[in-house]
Each structure stands twice: as C-alpha cells, then as structure tokens.
Design a protein around this motif. Structure first.
Motif, short mmCIF file in Angstrom:
data_model
loop_
_atom_site.label_atom_id
_atom_site.label_comp_id
_atom_site.label_asym_id
_atom_site.label_seq_id
_atom_site.Cartn_x
_atom_site.Cartn_y
_atom_site.Cartn_z
N PRO A 9 1.05 -1.70 -0.38
CA PRO A 9 0.08 0.47 -0.79
C PRO A 9 0.66 2.02 -0.09
O PRO A 9 2.35 1.65 0.23
CB PRO A 9 -0.72 -0.24 1.22
N GLU B 233 -1.71 -7.29 5.73
CA GLU B 233 -2.97 -8.11 5.56
C GLU B 233 -2.72 -9.25 6.88
O GLU B 233 -3.35 -9.98 7.40
CB GLU B 233 -3.27 -8.92 3.55
N SER C 277 -1.31 4.90 -0.49
CA SER C 277 -1.88 5.85 -0.23
C SER C 277 -1.92 6.00 1.60
O SER C 277 -1.83 4.81 2.09
CB SER C 277 -3.26 5.49 -0.50
N GLY D 237 -2.10 0.34 7.40
CA GLY D 237 -1.76 -1.03 7.84
C GLY D 237 -1.32 -0.71 8.45
O GLY D 237 -0.61 -1.68 10.02
N GLU E 167 -3.96 4.03 3.24
CA GLU E 167 -3.86 2.54 2.99
C GLU E 167 -2.39 2.39 4.44
O GLU E 167 -2.73 1.24 5.03
CB GLU E 167 -3.71 1.96 1.80
N ARG E 168 -1.47 3.23 4.20
CA ARG E 168 -0.55 3.24 4.45
C ARG E 168 -0.54 3.20 6.19
O ARG E 168 -0.20 2.96 7.42
CB ARG E 168 1.01 4.57 4.64
N GLU F 92 -9.62 1.28 7.05
CA GLU F 92 -9.43 2.09 5.78
C GLU F 92 -10.85 3.71 6.12
O GLU F 92 -10.98 4.67 5.80
CB GLU F 92 -9.26 1.70 5.07
N LEU G 290 -9.24 -4.28 8.42
CA LEU G 290 -8.47 -2.94 7.18
C LEU G 290 -9.53 -2.14 6.02
O LEU G 290 -9.16 -0.97 6.18
CB LEU G 290 -7.66 -3.80 6.25
N ASP G 291 -10.35 -2.96 5.93
CA ASP G 291 -11.46 -1.99 5.15
C ASP G 291 -12.04 -1.30 6.49
O ASP G 291 -11.99 -0.12 6.15
CB ASP G 291 -12.47 -2.69 4.51
#
Length: 604
Positions: free
Chosen positions: A108, A337, A110, A117, A113-114, A210, A206-207
């Motif tokens: 990732p 992930e 963006s 994570g 995303e980063r 975000e 994670l979704d």
C-alpha cells in the motif's frame, strides 16, 4: 517463554563502589582538561572521598536504598528524575523519531492504506503483548529486559509543576494491559477518537480502518481554527503546560473528558496533509512538524504523510530506542494483511468515530496561539541535516578489521576537530537492558587514545603506519569502554544520582550543601556535550533523529547497517555553520580512514 517471565530473574544493575566511580570520572574527564583544571578536580574528588566526607554519606544512603525491598535498581529514582524532572519543552528537545522504510513495490502506498496497515500492525503487537506471546529479546545469548513494552500502549506523560508523572497501564491505578479500544487521529489540527477494536475486543478489519480514516479526512477537511488545536500546548515548557492543563480542566467538564480520551488512547495517528519535498523535510516534520497535529506527551505517535511515507515520534520518559526498534521491526516485517489476519480482525462496519472537542475561552485560545508561534519559531531556529553513505556500512568497517561503531565514532572526532578546531565532550548512549529494568548508560567517548589518533591524523609528518597504529589503539579503547558501560562500570549516572540524593535528602543526611565535586571543571566539562550520539540499527528505518542537547551541541543520530550509514544532525541555528562543516568533514574522514586501513591490509 512469556514476554515478562524473566524480568525478576534478570541480574540487578551493579552499584559501583565510590572509589571506582571517582577513579573512572577522573580518567574520563582528564583528556578535556588543562593541568590546572585537572588538579582542581582531583582536589575536590579527594575531599568528596575522604572518610566521613559527603561522598561516603551519600553512597551509604544509595546502598541502603538499593537494598530496600521492592527496589529493582539503584537507578529506580534516577530515571524518573532524569526524564520527568526536566522542565524545558520535550517536543524537539527530548522526543525522538524514526523515518520508516518506504513500502515495498506492490504494498500500500496511499496515506489511508499505509495508516490503516500501521494501525493493524500495532493492534496485532498489542494483542501479542497482552497475552505475553512476544518472546523476550535475547542478544548474544543474554535475555534483555522487556518491561518498557508496558509503556507502548495508552501511556501518556502528564505535565507537573515540579516533576511530570506518567499515566499508563500495568500500574496500581490501572492494573494489567490497557483495556482501551480507541486511538486518537489528528488531521489538520482536528482530533478524533476512533475505535480500532469492536465492543467484544476484536480488531476492525483493514477495510473498516480505511473507511474510518477516510471519514476522519472528510470530517477534518477544514483546518482547525487558529487557537483551537490544543496539541500546541504539549510543546510548552513543562510547568507552563501543567498550568495550562489545569486551566483547561477547570474551565469546562468537557475538557477533562477530552483529555481522558487522548491520554487513555492506545496511541496517536497523525495524518499530515502534505508530502515532504525530500527525506530531510520528512525527518524534520517527524521531529517537530506542526504541534497542532501532534500530542507530544503521548508515548507513541504514528505519523503518515500525504504520499504514504511514514514514521514515528516517541516520548522518551519510559521508552528507549531499542524497544521502539523491536516494535518498528514487528510493524514493518509483515504485510498489513498478515497482521490483520493474525490478530483475528474482522469486518464490523465503520469504526465508532467522534471528534475530541475542547471548550476554550479567549485566554486559553490566546495561550494555544502563543504556544504555536513559540514552537514554530523554536523549530525555525533549529538547523538539521541528513548525511547518507550508500557505499559504506558495518560490513565495510569489519572488512577493514575495525569495530563498526568505533570506526564511525573515531570519524566523528576527526571531523569535529577539523570543523571546530578542537575536540569536545561526546556522549554515546549504551544500551544496558541485560539488567533488571536496565535502560542505557552514559559513555564519554573522548579518551587519550582518541586524542593521540586525531593528533596523528592532523600531523603531516605522521606516517600511515603511525596513523593506523593510533587508530587501532583508539578503536580498541573505545570498544573496551563500551563494554565497561554495558557491565555497569561507568561513573556519570552513579555520581549524578549521588548529587540528586543530596538535593532530595541533604538536610536529613547532614550534607546540607552541594558537594564541590559537582562544580569542578571536570564535572562541568565532561558533561557539556559538543556531540551527542546514539545509534538505531534496523533495516526497517531510513533515519533516526533527535534534537541537540545544548546551545553548541550537534545531535548525531545514526543508522549503521551492513550496506549503508545514514545520519541526521541537529543543532541550534546560531551554530549551523560548524554543523554543516562537520558534515562535510565527516564525509572526508570516512573516506580517508577507509583508504588508510585498506592500504594497511594490502601492505600486510
């Protein structure tokens, strides 16, 4: 082996004898003194050591304390004083940072995303820590203290009028691991509380994370109005911030709740609305950045820039670099992930999210604006520089038959001589976590052997063989002194704690005045840093940095790896010129020493 299982079985930090520390102190300060200064220092050391003298009384009190039930180390009161007792600002002066390595191709990139994570990685680490699944660190077969890990999550420094305190889990007031389920997210000076664990303690996917971070960006799209970002207050000198915090709490009940949200949060995430132009700007923003988008009292703040680059800013009072290196390695050594899967995360929808709001009157808003302006000026008055060697690393030094740390420390001394025309007191932090509650020891780098080495390098008549012999002698002495420090055989913190006992208990002990030893040229000169150095070796970080420690000091934070050597230098702007010259001379010194040692080995 569970995370904290060995803590009470680790050996205690040895308490040096008074004679040993005084002897070492005289040896350590001698290279920096004139003959008259040495004589004056020796006379006061003798007075300190005399039978019935102040040193004997203070040492006896320290020995009694060290033998007290429940005391882990003779340093138990030293560390709180050293870190929590400092009264100047901790932002830039005490907190330190790491610039993380960039994501690998395909990972990732963006900002959202980063950040998601990193949150997932931190939550996974906390889950393992809570269950004591993280094995104790072992170095060269020796177990290391893991107790600092208890201060990674939900720990916050609380300002005090005379000395700060720490609010954290694993304490009588908050037993066991943190039960908090939220983090705080800063964006454009706005603050949000975001739950990263569901009601049943299961991490969000994670979704979900975000989606929560995008909701923060949307809700905080408008920069906070001037005078409303309370994070600026954490940049103030400690007593001033303590008074401001009391004013906040007294002004409105909502403020106590807002402080509680921040202070109990697992950690901070700071979303920056710009991308740094280069690596140096990234480092500078990690070190100080916009105080309105930070809470410098929080143990851990993960900072993510608009382009996805990221790093960490750490409050130093309970956390040293070695602990944060292990945490960083855990965060970055597996894909997001994998962290998410391992922690048992599952999709639960948009995380609970709410703004953290403070009620401010005109006086408080004026104080926030004043703190913001003062810190911006302080940052502008700090000069920094990154220096990178991508063709030199620890492998090179070893191939030349040198200790990598000794090689770079000798290079620093040669560069300093050439930049400023003299050597000066140099501090190097030495990790001592093999002891119970061990942290660091203060090593003083300048030795007679280093003086002789620099003199040989500066003597046009000295032969290469003479210079190589001087290098080997100086490097050998450096390694030997570092080992002494690791073994608890160092004078500075011991003598400093005796001074602190006099301050705290002098009247009770009959030592009513500060012993003259602490006003000698030796004590004052040895501790007046021209270079303050510390290393953080990890493949997962690009740079490590901290502010300088005095008006003429150069802070030297370095990442020395097998294939590269990266430094971040800092100093007050008023003395920026010599720092820039030091950086240039350092490049020359490394090249010169490489050539000198290589020609010696080829001659052999």
């Amino acid at each position: 082996m569970t995370t904290f299982a060995q803590e009470d079985n680790l050996p205690r930090v040895p308490l040096p004898t008074l004679e040993a520390s005084c002897e070492r102190f005289l040896a350590w300060c001698a290279p920096l003194l004139t003959a008259d200064q040495r004589a004056a220092t020796e006379a006061e050391v003798a007075a300190f050591l005399r039978p019935g003298g102040p040193g004997r009384v203070l040492q006896a009190a320290l020995e009694e304390y060290d033998a007290t039930e429940g005391v882990h180390s003779w340093l138990d009161t030293f560390w709180p004083y050293r870190y929590l007792g400092r009264r100047d600002r901790i932002a830039l002066n005490a907190n330190f940072f790491f610039l993380f390595r960039d994501p690998a191709p395909g990972q990732p990139q963006s900002q959202v995303e980063r950040a998601a994570g990193l949150i997932a990685g931190a939550v996974d680490y906390k889950r393992q820590l809570d269950q004591e699944l993280i094995p104790p660190v072992v170095q060269r077969g020796v177990p290391q203290s893991m107790v600092q890990n208890k201060y990674l999550f939900s720990a916050t420094r609380i300002p005090g009028a005379e000395q700060d305190t720490v609010r954290s889990p694993y304490t009588d007031a908050w037993p066991g691991p943190s039960d908090a389920r939220h983090i705080v997210v800063f964006h454009r000076g706005n603050v949000f509380r975001m739950e990263v664990l569901g009601a049943d303690g299961v991490p969000h996917s994670l979704d979900d994370l975000e989606a929560g971070l995008r909701a923060v960006q949307k809700a905080g799209a408008e920069p906070a109005a001037a005078g409303t970002s309370v994070g600026h207050l954490t940049t103030m000198a400690r007593a001033e911030w303590a008074a401001a915090r009391e004013s906040l709490r007294a002004h409105h009940p909502r403020n106590a709740a807002a402080l509680d949200d921040i202070e109990t949060a697992l950690f901070c995430v700071c979303l920056e609305d710009a991308a740094p132009a280069d690596v140096q700007e990234a480092c500078d923003r990690l070190l100080y950045g916009d105080g309105g988008n930070r809470w410098f009292d929080k143990a851990v703040s993960l900072i993510v820039f608009a382009d996805g680059r990221a790093g960490i800013n750490v409050e130093h009072c309970e956390l040293d670099g070695t602990t944060i290196l292990s945490f960083t390695d855990a965060l970055l050594s597996a894909p997001a992930e994998e962290h998410s899967r391992r922690s048992g995360a599952r999709s639960q929808g948009l995380p609970a999210l709410e703004p953290v709001l403070f009620e401010l009157d005109d006086a408080l808003r004026a104080q926030v604006r004043s703190a913001a302006d003062a810190f911006a000026e302080y940052g502008a008055n700090t000069a920094t520089r990154t220096v990178s060697f991508d063709d030199f690393g620890s492998t090179t030094a070893k191939a030349l038959g040198a200790s990598p740390d000794a090689f770079v420390q000798l290079a620093y001394q040669l560069a300093h001589q050439r930049a400023k025309g003299h050597l000066g007191a140099t501090y190097e932090s030495i990790a001592t976590r093999q002891w119970r509650r061990g942290r660091t020891e203060a090593m003083r780098v300048v030795t007679p052997e280093i003086q002789a080495f620099v003199a040989a390098m500066e003597d046009p008549a000295a032969s290469p063989d003479t210079r190589r012999a001087a290098f080997r002698a100086a490097a050998g002495k450096h390694v030997a002194r570092a080992k002494e420090c690791q073994a608890g055989q160092a004078p500075e913190q011991h003598l400093w704690e005796l001074e602190l006992i006099q301050r705290r208990r002098g009247a009770e002990l009959g030592v009513t005045e500060q012993p003259a030893l602490y006003r000698t040229p030796g004590w004052l000169t040895m501790r007046d840093d021209y270079l303050s150095t510390s290393s953080a070796p990890s493949e997962n970080i690009q740079y490590f940095g901290f502010g300088s420690t005095s008006s003429r000091c150069i802070g030297v934070a370095y990442v020395l790896l097998p294939d590269r050597f990266h430094l971040y230098l800092s100093t007050p702007l008023a003395v920026a010129g010599p720092m820039q010259v030091f950086a240039d001379r350092l490049r020359e010194a490394v090249a010169e020493l490489r050539e000198l040692l290589a020609s010696g080995s080829s001659a052999d």
